[in-house]
Write a protein that holds these residues in place. Structure first.
Motif, PDB file in Angstrom:
ATOM      1  N   THR A   1      30.727 -37.790 -30.960  1.00 41.80           N
ATOM      2  CA  THR A   1      29.337 -37.715 -31.399  1.00 41.80           C
ATOM      3  C   THR A   1      28.822 -39.110 -31.726  1.00 41.80           C
ATOM      4  OG1 THR A   1      27.828 -36.715 -33.008  1.00 41.80           O
ATOM      5  CG2 THR A   1      29.990 -37.342 -33.843  1.00 41.80           C
ATOM      6  N   HIS A   2      27.480 -39.241 -31.662  1.00 44.48           N
ATOM      7  CA  HIS A   2      26.851 -40.503 -32.095  1.00 44.48           C
ATOM      8  C   HIS A   2      26.189 -40.305 -33.443  1.00 44.48           C
ATOM      9  CE1 HIS A   2      26.705 -39.963 -27.730  1.00 44.48           C
ATOM     10  NE2 HIS A   2      27.175 -41.191 -27.707  1.00 44.48           N
ATOM     11  N   ASP A   3      26.425 -39.167 -34.055  1.00 42.25           N
ATOM     12  CA  ASP A   3      25.766 -38.792 -35.305  1.00 42.25           C
ATOM     13  C   ASP A   3      26.448 -39.512 -36.473  1.00 42.25           C
ATOM     14  OD1 ASP A   3      24.902 -37.395 -37.597  1.00 42.25           O
ATOM     15  OD2 ASP A   3      24.453 -35.629 -36.374  1.00 42.25           O
ATOM     16  N   GLU A   4      25.767 -40.536 -36.967  1.00 36.12           N
ATOM     17  CA  GLU A   4      26.386 -41.432 -37.948  1.00 36.12           C
ATOM     18  C   GLU A   4      26.759 -40.703 -39.240  1.00 36.12           C
ATOM     19  OE1 GLU A   4      24.173 -45.008 -37.822  1.00 36.12           O
ATOM     20  OE2 GLU A   4      25.682 -46.105 -38.979  1.00 36.12           O
TER      21      GLU A   4
ATOM     22  N   SER B   1      29.919 -27.169 -30.231  1.00 32.27           N
ATOM     23  CA  SER B   1      29.565 -26.520 -31.505  1.00 32.27           C
ATOM     24  C   SER B   1      28.284 -25.689 -31.403  1.00 32.27           C
ATOM     25  CB  SER B   1      29.443 -27.553 -32.622  1.00 32.27           C
ATOM     26  OG  SER B   1      28.274 -28.324 -32.480  1.00 32.27           O
ATOM     27  N   TYR B   2      27.490 -25.842 -30.333  1.00 34.21           N
ATOM     28  CA  TYR B   2      26.303 -24.984 -30.242  1.00 34.21           C
ATOM     29  C   TYR B   2      26.656 -23.548 -29.844  1.00 34.21           C
ATOM     30  CZ  TYR B   2      25.790 -26.275 -25.146  1.00 34.21           C
ATOM     31  OH  TYR B   2      25.967 -26.504 -23.818  1.00 34.21           O
ATOM     32  N   LEU B   3      27.852 -23.307 -29.342  1.00 29.62           N
ATOM     33  CA  LEU B   3      28.234 -21.942 -28.947  1.00 29.62           C
ATOM     34  C   LEU B   3      28.757 -21.163 -30.146  1.00 29.62           C
ATOM     35  CD1 LEU B   3      30.076 -22.328 -25.515  1.00 29.62           C
ATOM     36  CD2 LEU B   3      27.663 -21.795 -25.958  1.00 29.62           C
TER      37      LEU B   3
ATOM     38  N   LEU C   1      39.696 -31.887 -19.755  1.00 28.75           N
ATOM     39  CA  LEU C   1      38.871 -30.953 -18.970  1.00 28.75           C
ATOM     40  C   LEU C   1      37.543 -30.806 -19.694  1.00 28.75           C
ATOM     41  CD1 LEU C   1      41.604 -28.156 -18.488  1.00 28.75           C
ATOM     42  CD2 LEU C   1      41.205 -30.195 -17.056  1.00 28.75           C
ATOM     43  N   ASP C   2      36.495 -31.397 -19.148  1.00 27.31           N
ATOM     44  CA  ASP C   2      35.150 -31.299 -19.739  1.00 27.31           C
ATOM     45  C   ASP C   2      34.745 -29.837 -19.851  1.00 27.31           C
ATOM     46  OD1 ASP C   2      34.717 -34.004 -19.934  1.00 27.31           O
ATOM     47  OD2 ASP C   2      33.329 -34.134 -18.245  1.00 27.31           O
ATOM     48  N   MET C   3      33.830 -29.532 -20.766  1.00 25.06           N
ATOM     49  CA  MET C   3      33.331 -28.158 -20.835  1.00 25.06           C
ATOM     50  C   MET C   3      31.925 -28.120 -20.241  1.00 25.06           C
ATOM     51  SD  MET C   3      34.373 -25.199 -21.471  1.00 25.06           S
ATOM     52  CE  MET C   3      35.758 -25.272 -22.592  1.00 25.06           C
TER      53      MET C   3
ATOM     54  N   ILE D   1      41.802 -31.692 -28.655  1.00 24.73           N
ATOM     55  CA  ILE D   1      40.466 -31.186 -28.319  1.00 24.73           C
ATOM     56  C   ILE D   1      39.380 -32.194 -28.664  1.00 24.73           C
ATOM     57  CG2 ILE D   1      38.760 -29.363 -28.779  1.00 24.73           C
ATOM     58  CD1 ILE D   1      40.841 -27.390 -28.713  1.00 24.73           C
ATOM     59  N   ARG D   2      38.445 -32.314 -27.734  1.00 20.56           N
ATOM     60  CA  ARG D   2      37.245 -33.118 -27.980  1.00 20.56           C
ATOM     61  C   ARG D   2      36.160 -32.168 -28.495  1.00 20.56           C
ATOM     62  NH1 ARG D   2      34.577 -34.774 -22.673  1.00 20.56           N
ATOM     63  NH2 ARG D   2      36.339 -36.163 -22.435  1.00 20.56           N
ATOM     64  N   MET D   3      35.628 -32.485 -29.664  1.00 18.97           N
ATOM     65  CA  MET D   3      34.552 -31.655 -30.199  1.00 18.97           C
ATOM     66  C   MET D   3      33.212 -32.314 -29.863  1.00 18.97           C
ATOM     67  SD  MET D   3      36.188 -29.222 -31.594  1.00 18.97           S
ATOM     68  CE  MET D   3      37.786 -28.853 -32.351  1.00 18.97           C
TER      69      MET D   3
ATOM     70  N   GLN E   1      34.661 -40.736 -30.243  1.00 12.56           N
ATOM     71  CA  GLN E   1      34.325 -40.943 -28.832  1.00 12.56           C
ATOM     72  C   GLN E   1      32.802 -40.945 -28.682  1.00 12.56           C
ATOM     73  OE1 GLN E   1      36.412 -37.877 -26.584  1.00 12.56           O
ATOM     74  NE2 GLN E   1      38.354 -38.982 -26.780  1.00 12.56           N
ATOM     75  N   MET E   2      32.327 -41.878 -27.885  1.00  8.91           N
ATOM     76  CA  MET E   2      30.874 -41.943 -27.627  1.00  8.91           C
ATOM     77  C   MET E   2      30.625 -42.207 -26.141  1.00  8.91           C
ATOM     78  SD  MET E   2      29.441 -43.915 -30.972  1.00  8.91           S
ATOM     79  CE  MET E   2      30.615 -43.995 -32.323  1.00  8.91           C
ATOM     80  N   LEU E   3      29.361 -42.106 -25.766  1.00 11.12           N
ATOM     81  CA  LEU E   3      29.014 -42.313 -24.363  1.00 11.12           C
ATOM     82  C   LEU E   3      28.680 -43.780 -24.105  1.00 11.12           C
ATOM     83  CD1 LEU E   3      26.704 -39.168 -23.937  1.00 11.12           C
ATOM     84  CD2 LEU E   3      29.107 -39.370 -23.288  1.00 11.12           C
TER      85      LEU E   3
ATOM     86  N   ARG F   1      20.741 -35.458 -18.368  1.00 10.30           N
ATOM     87  CA  ARG F   1      21.230 -34.846 -19.623  1.00 10.30           C
ATOM     88  C   ARG F   1      21.143 -35.847 -20.778  1.00 10.30           C
ATOM     89  NH1 ARG F   1      25.109 -32.397 -16.450  1.00 10.30           N
ATOM     90  NH2 ARG F   1      26.785 -33.735 -17.169  1.00 10.30           N
ATOM     91  N   ARG F   2      21.395 -37.134 -20.474  1.00 13.48           N
ATOM     92  CA  ARG F   2      21.304 -38.159 -21.532  1.00 13.48           C
ATOM     93  C   ARG F   2      19.850 -38.303 -21.993  1.00 13.48           C
ATOM     94  NH1 ARG F   2      25.906 -37.340 -20.436  1.00 13.48           N
ATOM     95  NH2 ARG F   2      25.388 -35.885 -22.077  1.00 13.48           N
ATOM     96  N   ILE F   3      18.917 -38.272 -21.026  1.00 12.67           N
ATOM     97  CA  ILE F   3      17.504 -38.388 -21.392  1.00 12.67           C
ATOM     98  C   ILE F   3      17.086 -37.183 -22.232  1.00 12.67           C
ATOM     99  CG2 ILE F   3      15.142 -38.524 -20.453  1.00 12.67           C
ATOM    100  CD1 ILE F   3      16.909 -40.961 -19.942  1.00 12.67           C
ATOM    101  N   ALA F   4      17.641 -36.017 -21.872  1.00  9.00           N
ATOM    102  CA  ALA F   4      17.267 -34.789 -22.589  1.00  9.00           C
ATOM    103  C   ALA F   4      17.779 -34.796 -24.027  1.00  9.00           C
ATOM    104  CB  ALA F   4      17.799 -33.570 -21.852  1.00  9.00           C
ATOM    105  N   GLU F   5      18.737 -35.663 -24.337  1.00  9.45           N
ATOM    106  CA  GLU F   5      19.315 -35.671 -25.686  1.00  9.45           C
ATOM    107  C   GLU F   5      18.396 -36.301 -26.725  1.00  9.45           C
ATOM    108  OE1 GLU F   5      23.933 -35.508 -24.314  1.00  9.45           O
ATOM    109  OE2 GLU F   5      23.047 -37.437 -24.813  1.00  9.45           O
ATOM    110  N   THR F   6      17.611 -37.278 -26.324  1.00  5.52           N
ATOM    111  CA  THR F   6      16.741 -37.906 -27.313  1.00  5.52           C
ATOM    112  C   THR F   6      15.510 -38.548 -26.675  1.00  5.52           C
ATOM    113  OG1 THR F   6      16.540 -39.801 -28.795  1.00  5.52           O
ATOM    114  CG2 THR F   6      18.446 -39.810 -27.389  1.00  5.52           C
ATOM    115  N   PRO F   7      14.345 -38.338 -27.284  1.00  5.68           N
ATOM    116  CA  PRO F   7      13.113 -38.914 -26.728  1.00  5.68           C
ATOM    117  C   PRO F   7      13.206 -40.435 -26.626  1.00  5.68           C
ATOM    118  CG  PRO F   7      12.601 -37.339 -28.462  1.00  5.68           C
ATOM    119  CD  PRO F   7      14.100 -37.496 -28.470  1.00  5.68           C
ATOM    120  N   ARG F   8      14.049 -41.047 -27.480  1.00  2.00           N
ATOM    121  CA  ARG F   8      14.165 -42.510 -27.443  1.00  2.00           C
ATOM    122  C   ARG F   8      14.597 -42.989 -26.048  1.00  2.00           C
ATOM    123  NH1 ARG F   8      18.420 -44.823 -31.037  1.00  2.00           N
ATOM    124  NH2 ARG F   8      17.969 -43.073 -32.375  1.00  2.00           N
ATOM    125  N   ASN F   9      15.504 -42.241 -25.433  1.00  5.16           N
ATOM    126  CA  ASN F   9      15.988 -42.634 -24.102  1.00  5.16           C
ATOM    127  C   ASN F   9      14.901 -42.450 -23.039  1.00  5.16           C
ATOM    128  OD1 ASN F   9      18.418 -43.319 -25.091  1.00  5.16           O
ATOM    129  ND2 ASN F   9      19.451 -41.434 -24.472  1.00  5.16           N
TER     130      ASN F   9
END
Ligand code: FDA
Length: 310
Positions: free
Chosen positions: A229-232, A167-169, A134-136, A186-188, A255-257, A291-299
């Motif tokens: 996360t994609h945070d290496e 984790s931002y909440l 169940l996505d949040m 749980i997916r974090m 898990q990644m997108l 939402r993906r574009i909003a995550e990073t200017p690179r996109n």
């Protein structure tokens, strides 16, 4: 802070109907980088390709802004079709759903329609040995989603259904504690919505620190943890944490997108870690894509450059 300003700017610009029209008309080819397909055969093809690299799939039929109970039921039926077809083609029916898309908050026959439809979907996925996450969504939906998650784990067990914490909440650590008795899967995640500062951390450093706390506590409690996360840097830290605390590799996964850090996904799978890619698909791709574009200017740069090329 800058991250927040960028995210707000992108989400504001992309919510303009004229911008949406242009992206839909000119950006379709580029969107494919992030949205595998508009239909089920396409998403199953993408899942099979990932499987060749030892990577699993999370199948996500996109369907935001579905309004009437009839649309919600129709959407749930599409997810059931997806599960059937995945099973028929030998793809694990591991799906992700947004409860709002299947009727959360709408009472039909004395029950929340989201819960009714989630049951139908989990029952079908379980029948084929699959899983439903169940996505949040944004913060006003967290209480109800967690309450419904508790009900569904009670009915189907923690191997059939999982959910997500962001984790931002501020509240997420307490939410994790309160779910511990379920030994939940749980997916974090860090969180993808534009949230007010009354409920969410604004500084990336705080979001990241809370992310680590959530993952470590969940792993230490012996629960299955999806490190989404994609945070290496975080990924390296989690690998290290698992090693020094003797947490077996079958108790967590990365898990990644789809379309993001494909190199890292393959590397982790080659190192023997469980890896799963979230593949979104369907005609309603625009909000997911923004939402993906909003995550990073690179996109954003990738899309703008591509569109300028025609
Ligand atoms: P962060 O944004 O800090 O980025 C770290 C690094 O990762 C960046 O420096 C960059 O290199 C790379 N990166 C991150 N995003 C990228 C992108 N879009 N393109 C290219 N590179 C990128 N959210 C939510 O609110 N509810 C949910 O249910 C889910 N579900 C979900 C499932 C899965 C499998 C994933 C991976 C993510 C989600 N999310 C989500 C989204 C999540 O909240 C978050 O917005 C994104 O994962 C981006 O944050 P990161 O943790 O990757 O780190």
């Amino acid at each position: 802070m800058l991250d927040q300003v960028y995210r707000k700017a992108v989400l504001t610009v992309t919510s303009n109907p004229n911008v949406e029209k242009i992206v839909r008309a000119r950006g379709k080819g580029l969107v494919k980088r992030f949205v595998a397909s508009e239909d089920i055969p396409g998403v199953l093809r993408a899942a099979k390709e990932l499987e060749q690299d030892g990577i699993g799939a999370i199948l996500d039929q996109l369907g935001e802004f579905i309004d009437s109970p009839e649309q919600c039921n129709e959407f749930a039926q599409q997810v059931l079709d997806l599960i059937e077809q995945a099973h028929a083609q030998g793809v694990e029916p591991y799906v992700s759903i947004k409860l709002s898309s299947v009727g959360q908050g709408k009472t039909v026959n004395g029950e929340d329609l989201g819960l009714t439809n989630a049951r139908r979907i989990i029952r079908k996925a379980s029948e084929y040995g699959g899983f439903v996450c169940l996505d949040m969504e944004d913060h006003p939906l967290v209480d109800l989603t967690l309450a419904q998650f508790r009900t569904l784990v009670g009915e189907f067990g923690n191997k059939a259904v999982g959910t997500v914490l962001q984790s931002y909440l501020f509240r997420s650590l307490k939410d994790r504690d309160s779910l511990d008795d379920l030994q939940p899967n749980i997916r974090m995640v860090k969180g993808a919505y534009l949230e007010p500062e009354t409920v969410a951390y604004k500084d990336k450093a705080d979001v990241d620190a809370n992310y680590r706390r959530l993952v470590y506590q969940h792993m230490k409690a012996g629960n299955y943890t999806n490190v989404a996360t994609h945070d290496e840097k975080i990924i390296d830290d989690v690998k290290h944490f698992a090693l020094i605390h003797d947490i077996p590799r079958d108790q967590f996964e990365f898990q990644m997108l789809y379309g993001i850090r494909r190199d890292l996904q393959k590397d982790l799978a080659m190192q023997g870690y469980r890896v799963r890619t979230y593949i979104a698909y369907g005609p309603a791709w625009y909000p997911y894509f923004t939402r993906r574009i909003a995550e990073t200017p690179r996109n954003a740069l990738f899309i703008v450059k591509g569109m300028l090329k025609g």
